[in-house]
Design a protein around this motif. Structure first.
Motif, PDB file in Angstrom:
ATOM      1  N   ALA A  12       0.751  -1.308   0.035  1.00  0.00           N
ATOM      2  CA  ALA A  12       0.030   0.013  -0.044  1.00  0.00           C
ATOM      3  C   ALA A  12       0.762   1.391   0.180  1.00  0.00           C
ATOM      4  N   PHE A 162      -6.362  -1.875   2.107  1.00  0.00           N
ATOM      5  CA  PHE A 162      -5.383  -1.677   1.264  1.00  0.00           C
ATOM      6  C   PHE A 162      -5.713  -0.562   0.469  1.00  0.00           C
ATOM      7  N   THR A 163      -7.056  -0.348  -0.194  1.00  0.00           N
ATOM      8  CA  THR A 163      -7.206   0.679  -1.228  1.00  0.00           C
ATOM      9  C   THR A 163      -7.447   1.943  -0.420  1.00  0.00           C
ATOM     10  N   ALA A 166      -3.388   2.832   0.075  1.00  0.00           N
ATOM     11  CA  ALA A 166      -2.947   3.014  -1.070  1.00  0.00           C
ATOM     12  C   ALA A 166      -3.258   4.407  -1.691  1.00  0.00           C
TER      13      ALA A 166
END
Length: 223
Positions: A12, A162-163, A166
């Motif tokens: 990430a 994670f999104t 990131a």
């Protein structure tokens, strides 16, 4: 699940500290249509990261990567991704501008001030899900989640985590500008200048570190 989240963190960070999308969103925030284009870009960035990671999670899931120990297939994927990232790191380092040399930036950046929200969203998807460096990170993230033997709900939560991580470096300037746009102009311009000058070195270092981590995990699973 804790082990999976720990493995996702460096991936990430690798996406989050990609200089090009950060520079792109800063240029949008300094343009006349700052609000619409930056929001569109952030939406596309989120969709691209989540979509690519989910796609590779589902693909990896069909290969039965989940088990108590790292599977051979999962280890080979990480090994190959590690080698590819190391190759990209070498390319970034060799292509960095020399002292006194003006960094070469993508030509599309000169047209960002004319972007609509829709075009900005499309650019966000392209930079997150199609860009080779970020795509490799999403492949590694999807493979990591698939290999964690998690429930469906935990898979979804892992993709969301994670999104969000990131996309954080793109989201923070957008939200900060919406809250205090007058105070953000100076810091954004300074950050844009620094990233433009050092983007290649930053990416080379990140790719090297993450490539070594994946290479080590892949070798550890095979030995």
């Amino acid at each position: 699940m804790g082990q999976v989240i720990g493995d996702l963190l460096p991936l990430a960070v690798g996406v989050a500290i990609s200089p090009i999308p950060i520079i792109a969103v800063i240029l949008m925030l300094l343009a006349p249509k700052a609000g619409g284009t930056s929001a569109g870009f952030l939406l596309g960035w989120l969709v691209g990261i989540a979509g690519a990671t989910t796609a590779f999670l589902l693909l990896a899931g069909t290969q039965d990567l989940g088990s108590s120990e790292p599977s051979t297939a999962s280890s080979w994927v990480k090994l190959v991704l590690g080698v590819l990232l190391l190759g990209l790191a070498v390319g970034q380092w060799r292509g960095r501008p020399q002292p006194g040399q003006q960094p070469a930036m993508p030509k599309w950046m000169s047209a960002i001030d004319k972007f609509t929200a829709v075009k900005a969203a499309g650019l966000g998807v392209l930079l997150s899900a199609v860009n080779p460096k970020n795509l490799l990170m999403c492949v590694a993230a999807g493979t990591t989640i698939a290999g964690g033997s998690l429930s469906t709900g935990q898979d979804v939560w892992s993709v969301v985590m994670f999104t969000v991580l990131a996309a954080s470096t793109v989201a923070v300037p957008v939200v900060g500008y919406a809250v205090g746009r007058k105070r953000m102009a100076g810091p954004l311009e300074s950050l844009r200048g620094w990233l433009t000058t050092h983007s290649a070195a930053v990416m080379a270092t990140l790719l090297l570190v993450i490539g070594v981590v994946l290479l080590g995990k892949g070798l550890g699973g095979l030995l």
